[in-house]
Design a protein around this motif. Structure first.
Motif, PDB file in Angstrom:
ATOM      1  N   ARG A  57     122.227 -83.990  51.770  1.00 10.41           N
ATOM      2  CA  ARG A  57     122.552 -82.625  51.345  1.00 10.41           C
ATOM      3  C   ARG A  57     121.537 -82.162  50.319  1.00 10.41           C
ATOM      4  O   ARG A  57     121.029 -82.977  49.552  1.00 10.41           O
ATOM      5  CB  ARG A  57     123.946 -82.585  50.687  1.00 10.41           C
ATOM      6  N   PHE A  58     121.249 -80.878  50.272  1.00  6.50           N
ATOM      7  CA  PHE A  58     120.394 -80.364  49.199  1.00  6.50           C
ATOM      8  C   PHE A  58     120.649 -78.877  48.959  1.00  6.50           C
ATOM      9  O   PHE A  58     121.115 -78.156  49.846  1.00  6.50           O
ATOM     10  CB  PHE A  58     118.909 -80.622  49.480  1.00  6.50           C
ATOM     11  N   TYR A  59     120.357 -78.459  47.725  1.00  3.71           N
ATOM     12  CA  TYR A  59     120.437 -77.046  47.357  1.00  3.71           C
ATOM     13  C   TYR A  59     119.049 -76.427  47.441  1.00  3.71           C
ATOM     14  O   TYR A  59     118.060 -77.037  47.027  1.00  3.71           O
ATOM     15  CB  TYR A  59     120.911 -76.883  45.908  1.00  3.71           C
ATOM     16  N   ILE A  60     118.984 -75.196  47.984  1.00  3.60           N
ATOM     17  CA  ILE A  60     117.761 -74.414  47.839  1.00  3.60           C
ATOM     18  C   ILE A  60     118.125 -73.100  47.166  1.00  3.60           C
ATOM     19  O   ILE A  60     119.301 -72.701  47.148  1.00  3.60           O
ATOM     20  CB  ILE A  60     117.046 -74.162  49.192  1.00  3.60           C
ATOM     21  N   SER A  61     117.121 -72.438  46.593  1.00  2.00           N
ATOM     22  CA  SER A  61     117.389 -71.182  45.892  1.00  2.00           C
ATOM     23  C   SER A  61     116.135 -70.319  45.888  1.00  2.00           C
ATOM     24  O   SER A  61     115.050 -70.770  46.279  1.00  2.00           O
ATOM     25  CB  SER A  61     117.849 -71.466  44.459  1.00  2.00           C
ATOM     26  N   ASN A  62     116.308 -69.067  45.457  1.00  2.00           N
ATOM     27  CA  ASN A  62     115.195 -68.116  45.337  1.00  2.00           C
ATOM     28  C   ASN A  62     114.374 -68.077  46.637  1.00  2.00           C
ATOM     29  O   ASN A  62     113.163 -68.301  46.632  1.00  2.00           O
ATOM     30  CB  ASN A  62     114.317 -68.493  44.142  1.00  2.00           C
ATOM     31  N   ILE A  63     115.037 -67.728  47.727  1.00  2.00           N
ATOM     32  CA  ILE A  63     114.396 -67.742  49.043  1.00  2.00           C
ATOM     33  C   ILE A  63     113.685 -66.405  49.270  1.00  2.00           C
ATOM     34  O   ILE A  63     114.280 -65.339  49.099  1.00  2.00           O
ATOM     35  CB  ILE A  63     115.466 -67.966  50.138  1.00  2.00           C
TER      36      ILE A  63
ATOM     37  N   ASP B 290     129.274 -65.974  50.807  1.00  2.00           N
ATOM     38  CA  ASP B 290     130.321 -66.389  51.738  1.00  2.00           C
ATOM     39  C   ASP B 290     131.431 -67.206  51.087  1.00  2.00           C
ATOM     40  O   ASP B 290     132.354 -67.658  51.763  1.00  2.00           O
ATOM     41  CB  ASP B 290     129.710 -67.156  52.920  1.00  2.00           C
ATOM     42  N   GLY B 291     131.319 -67.422  49.780  1.00  2.00           N
ATOM     43  CA  GLY B 291     132.366 -68.168  49.094  1.00  2.00           C
ATOM     44  C   GLY B 291     132.387 -69.640  49.443  1.00  2.00           C
ATOM     45  O   GLY B 291     133.319 -70.360  49.082  1.00  2.00           O
ATOM     46  N   MET B 292     131.366 -70.112  50.150  1.00  2.00           N
ATOM     47  CA  MET B 292     131.393 -71.509  50.569  1.00  2.00           C
ATOM     48  C   MET B 292     130.026 -72.163  50.410  1.00  2.00           C
ATOM     49  O   MET B 292     129.830 -72.990  49.544  1.00  2.00           O
ATOM     50  CB  MET B 292     131.853 -71.570  52.013  1.00  2.00           C
ATOM     51  N   TRP B 293     129.065 -71.744  51.225  1.00  2.00           N
ATOM     52  CA  TRP B 293     127.751 -72.388  51.190  1.00  2.00           C
ATOM     53  C   TRP B 293     126.770 -71.658  50.304  1.00  2.00           C
ATOM     54  O   TRP B 293     125.748 -72.231  49.932  1.00  2.00           O
ATOM     55  CB  TRP B 293     127.152 -72.466  52.600  1.00  2.00           C
ATOM     56  N   GLN B 294     127.033 -70.380  50.027  1.00  4.98           N
ATOM     57  CA  GLN B 294     126.036 -69.567  49.340  1.00  4.98           C
ATOM     58  C   GLN B 294     126.642 -68.884  48.130  1.00  4.98           C
ATOM     59  O   GLN B 294     127.729 -68.311  48.210  1.00  4.98           O
ATOM     60  CB  GLN B 294     125.470 -68.523  50.316  1.00  4.98           C
ATOM     61  N   LEU B 295     125.941 -68.951  47.012  1.00  2.10           N
ATOM     62  CA  LEU B 295     126.379 -68.334  45.767  1.00  2.10           C
ATOM     63  C   LEU B 295     125.150 -67.732  45.095  1.00  2.10           C
ATOM     64  O   LEU B 295     124.173 -68.449  44.850  1.00  2.10           O
ATOM     65  CB  LEU B 295     127.025 -69.376  44.849  1.00  2.10           C
ATOM     66  N   GLU B 296     125.213 -66.438  44.796  1.00  2.39           N
ATOM     67  CA  GLU B 296     124.048 -65.742  44.234  1.00  2.39           C
ATOM     68  C   GLU B 296     122.844 -66.029  45.119  1.00  2.39           C
ATOM     69  O   GLU B 296     122.889 -65.774  46.322  1.00  2.39           O
ATOM     70  CB  GLU B 296     123.845 -66.146  42.768  1.00  2.39           C
TER      71      GLU B 296
ATOM     72  N   ALA C  35     133.338 -74.670  38.510  1.00  2.91           N
ATOM     73  CA  ALA C  35     132.282 -73.891  39.164  1.00  2.91           C
ATOM     74  C   ALA C  35     132.709 -73.477  40.573  1.00  2.91           C
ATOM     75  O   ALA C  35     133.414 -74.204  41.262  1.00  2.91           O
ATOM     76  CB  ALA C  35     131.001 -74.714  39.230  1.00  2.91           C
ATOM     77  N   PRO C  36     132.269 -72.278  41.026  1.00  4.01           N
ATOM     78  CA  PRO C  36     132.583 -71.857  42.398  1.00  4.01           C
ATOM     79  C   PRO C  36     131.727 -72.608  43.421  1.00  4.01           C
ATOM     80  O   PRO C  36     130.669 -73.142  43.085  1.00  4.01           O
ATOM     81  CB  PRO C  36     132.242 -70.362  42.390  1.00  4.01           C
ATOM     82  N   ALA C  37     132.195 -72.636  44.676  1.00  2.00           N
ATOM     83  CA  ALA C  37     131.442 -73.258  45.756  1.00  2.00           C
ATOM     84  C   ALA C  37     130.111 -72.514  45.931  1.00  2.00           C
ATOM     85  O   ALA C  37     130.060 -71.309  45.724  1.00  2.00           O
ATOM     86  CB  ALA C  37     132.247 -73.198  47.043  1.00  2.00           C
ATOM     87  N   PRO C  38     129.038 -73.203  46.318  1.00  2.00           N
ATOM     88  CA  PRO C  38     128.956 -74.626  46.649  1.00  2.00           C
ATOM     89  C   PRO C  38     128.638 -75.518  45.437  1.00  2.00           C
ATOM     90  O   PRO C  38     128.269 -76.668  45.618  1.00  2.00           O
ATOM     91  CB  PRO C  38     127.794 -74.661  47.641  1.00  2.00           C
ATOM     92  N   LEU C  39     128.805 -74.987  44.215  1.00  2.00           N
ATOM     93  CA  LEU C  39     128.525 -75.803  43.028  1.00  2.00           C
ATOM     94  C   LEU C  39     129.770 -76.602  42.615  1.00  2.00           C
ATOM     95  O   LEU C  39     129.823 -77.189  41.543  1.00  2.00           O
ATOM     96  CB  LEU C  39     128.057 -74.919  41.869  1.00  2.00           C
ATOM     97  N   SER C  40     130.779 -76.621  43.491  1.00  2.00           N
ATOM     98  CA  SER C  40     132.041 -77.301  43.186  1.00  2.00           C
ATOM     99  C   SER C  40     132.138 -78.674  43.834  1.00  2.00           C
ATOM    100  O   SER C  40     133.149 -79.344  43.683  1.00  2.00           O
ATOM    101  CB  SER C  40     133.202 -76.437  43.678  1.00  2.00           C
TER     102      SER C  40
END
Lengths: 323, 456
Positions: free
Chosen positions: A107-113, A130-136, A191-196
């Motif tokens: 698993r990995f997080y990506i950001s600033n796409i 989406d309240g699940m995989w993506q936040l900000e 924290a909210p998903a996906p940071l949960s």
């Protein structure tokens, strides 16, 4: 940009509504509201310091028609070499010593796409919340499905980033492998998903694991995240000596035609899975004293000594045409 | 449950219980979610409490159950209390703690004595600045595995959800939440319970507070002089009301943390510590932080052996010998080296010479910091073992009318379960009529047998 008579009438008809709404007039008087978050005059699209009728008409069109973003899906694939990642599958010839490799998490997080235009402009992708995989601007890619031996995982998987982008031609992509600093050091317990996801918590470092790869048999584990973090004031992390965020640039890349392969065999190509630096945990947990991390970080595109990105080095991600 | 003698006089008891309903409603109707004020020993400041986790009796009681609940580990074999046992001042007696999967921790389980005042939790991690942050480490740590709940917390919460007592306690601790079985709430409750683990009822405290001039023996008194002397230098790192420099409290704007290298190792002659235990260096990556660990509280030392971050010194006598030598020399093996020459060693660990008499005095002083009440206080004990004296809300082994009124309030759902855990010995989250009748009997006839932590 053409102004047709319908739009002119619609705009004219809206004017009293605009003035009638309480607070609006006061807001218009507020000078700061006339500049955007980059300090640019709102409505001044070409940045020449004034708002022309053409620019105003573009804004009016956006009011009436919506902004006209186009949906975009960026597809990822978890691989070990040419083979797709599966929990518990055994892959031969992985690493410098060409050993067997049986992963149990990926698993990995990506950001600033951002998508890159042929003339090198970087256009941000606005992620669907989406309240699940993506936040900000953060997305979690998750290739494990909790089947044995991926026991710490989730049944749900995610291989696609969904968002919208300004219409245009794009031939590249750029993103950060990691959770952005502003979101990396908050209270994980609420924290909210996906940071949960507790499997991605890195509580003793007051942050998150950006990349998590486990193996089933020998306990070889990869936990990449910021280290050397410190408080600037009570409870507020001021920075980290080694941010360990990779800056990934892939070109050419077409969001419609291509898929981004995250390849564990490429990541581990220069690591010896059978060996472990004495006195350090098996694998690489980003500890500066763990020499096992050196080759692995290079393939991520991060200079292990400084924790700073060196985009040209990375081999973990590659572009493949969609089947 | 049946109590001999109750059966034939049942109507009378029912009447008595019924009469208690009215005062319960009048007196205790608003008891829920009252702000909780810690009972502190004389001379102790108020601990800091995070604004988003104010203490309440409901959270403290819930946290006590969670602290002792093995269902909160991945394989249900361990609870927080497995490594933090009350009888050992919330340590485990081992040199190095062992996690739920059998993995050995590089460090020794720390005492939770007065942990509410700690500025940094754990042995050497300035990032763990609150109990709320710290709780996540044993729950989810993977290096080594401690409670082993990583990715399995929802399964654990499902186990808790089926428990009737928890259904009531979570709802009462976190009212108005659709689903209070969340990680955030578990963390808040455990941290709240830990903040109540206050220890200050020692001969030393009774002496310095002027409560008892004879509390300290003459031997301990002179040992105290040695402790607070520039000759021994102990007090620099282990000073103040909690005998540690890593302490803060309400109204104190500074959160000081004292991490010190005390010369236990010097593997390569350049100050290195064993690679799995480098101390503050592990977090900061700063070379001079090698081997720096928190100077822990010296309260309750008699219960917390063995000593040091890795449990590498077995007895208090040897600890004193270590400081007298100004560091430890290891003659052979992988960790051989002269710790007294560690370049990062604290200036205060300079060594000293003590006569045998002085050493005994110092030991007597250190033992005067033991708090036997703390390690036996029923409020901190395993709540899954029911208190034998039913409806004895304050654990004083007698039941008063006031306590019975509380128990009735609890049965009526007016008061939270937390006001009287001993009123629910069966653990179904309520005080049944049988349990109330046992309480009435205890009120009238006194607690039967020898009440304690045994099943009735």
């Amino acid at each position: 940009m053409k102004m047709n008579w319908r739009k002119a009438v619609a705009l004219f008809a809206m004017t009293p509504v605009w003035f009638a709404e309480p607070g609006r007039w006061a807001m218009a008087q507020d000078v700061s509201a006339r500049f955007d978050h980059r300090g640019q005059c709102v409505g001044d699209r070409n940045g020449d310091g004034q708002v022309t009728i053409d620019e105003l008409v573009a804004g009016v069109n956006n009011i009436l028609d919506g902004c006209g973003y186009t949906p975009v899906e960026i597809r990822f694939a978890g691989h070990v070499g040419d083979e797709p990642f599966h929990c518990g599958a055994t892959y031969p010839n992985v690493g410098r010593n060409l050993g067997e490799f049986t992963p149990s998490d990926f698993r990995f997080y990506i950001s600033n796409i951002r998508l890159i235009t042929p003339d090198d402009r970087e256009i941000p992708v606005l992620l669907e919340q989406d309240g699940m995989w993506q936040l900000e601007d953060i997305a979690l890619l998750d290739f494990e499905n909790k089947t044995s031996p991926c026991v710490n995982g989730t049944v749900q998987t995610n291989d696609t980033v969904r968002g919208r982008v300004a219409p245009g031609t794009y031939n590249g992509i750029r993103f950060v492998l990691g959770v952005p600093f502003r979101r990396n050091h908050g209270d994980a317990s609420v924290a909210p998903a996906p940071l949960s996801l507790t499997a991605m918590f890195w509580s003793w470092q007051a942050g998150y694991k950006f990349l998590r790869v486990d193996t089933a048999l020998d306990g070889y584990r990869i936990h990449v995240g910021s280290t050397g973090c410190y408080y600037a004031q009570p409870g507020v992390v001021g920075g980290c000596a080694r941010p360990n965020r990779a800056d990934i640039v892939l070109r050419p890349f077409s969001p419609q035609d291509d898929v981004i392969v995250a390849d564990l065999a490429a990541l581990l190509a220069d690591s010896d899975l059978g060996q472990n630096e004495e006195g350090t945990p098996p694998g690489c947990m980003s500890d500066p004293g763990d020499d096992d991390c050196d080759a692995l970080f290079r393939n991520l595109g991060v200079d292990f000594a400084s924790g700073q990105p060196v985009a040209a080095l990375q081999r973990f991600f590659r572009v493949m045409q969609r089947q | 449950m049946r109590v001999i003698g109750i059966e034939k006089r049942r109507p009378l008891y029912f009447l008595l219980v019924g009469l208690l309903v009215y005062p319960v409603q009048a007196l205790y109707g608003t008891e829920a979610q009252m702000p909780y004020v810690l009972e502190l020993p004389t001379g102790f400041p108020k601990p800091k409490v995070p604004p988003d986790n104010a203490l309440s009796i409901e959270k403290i009681a819930l946290g006590r159950f969670l602290f002792y609940d093995r269902r909160l580990s991945g394989n249900q074999s361990q609870a927080c209390a497995s490594c933090h046992q009350q009888a050992l001042a919330f340590t485990d007696g081992r040199a190095r703690a062992v996690g739920s999967t059998g993995e050995v921790h590089p460090r020794s389980a720390m005492s939770l004595t007065n942990v509410a005042y700690a500025t940094a939790l754990g042995w050497a991690n300035p990032l763990l600045d609150s109990l709320e942050r710290q709780v996540l480490v044993p729950l989810f740590n993977e290096r080594p595995v401690e409670l082993g709940l990583t990715g399995k917390e929802e399964e654990a919460f499902d186990r808790l959800r089926t428990d009737l007592r928890y259904q009531r306690m979570f709802a009462e601790a976190f009212p108005d939440q659709r689903d209070p079985f969340t990680l955030g709430n578990v963390v808040k409750a455990i941290a709240s319970f830990e903040r109540t683990l206050i220890s200050g009822n020692t001969p030393y405290d009774r002496y310095v507070q002027g409560l008892d001039d004879h509390a300290l023996s003459e031997e301990a008194f002179f040992g105290g002089r040695l402790f607070f002397s520039e000759r021994l230098e102990c007090f620099h790192c282990h000073g103040g009301f909690n005998f540690t420099a890593s302490v803060t409290h309400e109204g104190n704007p500074f959160d000081e943390t004292s991490f010190q290298n005390n010369g236990l190792y010097n593997i390569d002659g350049r100050g290195s510590y064993p690679p799995d235990n480098t101390g503050l260096f592990e977090i900061t990556h700063i070379p001079s932080d090698m081997g720096r660990f928190k100077a822990p509280t010296l309260r309750n030392l008699s219960y917390t052996a063995p000593y040091m971050h890795d449990g590498s010194i077995a007895t208090l006598e040897e600890v004193i010998d270590h400081y007298a030598a100004g560091g430890r020399t290891i003659h052979s093996g992988p960790y051989a080296g002269d710790g007294s020459k560690n370049p990062y060693k604290s200036n205060f660990v300079r060594g000293f010479v003590l006569t045998e008499e002085e050493k005994q005095q110092l030991l007597a002083f250190l033992r005067s910091l033991d708090d036997p009440e703390f390690v036996t206080n029923p409020r901190f004990s395993d709540p899954f073992e029911p208190w034998a004296c039913v409806a004895d809300c304050n654990y004083d082994r007698t039941v008063t009318v006031d306590e019975l009124v509380r128990a009735v309030g609890l049965a009526l759902g007016i008061s939270p379960l937390a006001v009287c855990l001993p009123a629910d010995p069966s653990g179904e989250g309520d005080s049944t009529i049988d349990e109330l009748l046992q309480g009435v009997q205890a009120l009238l006839a006194g607690c039967q047998g020898t009440p304690g932590m045994t099943r009735p």
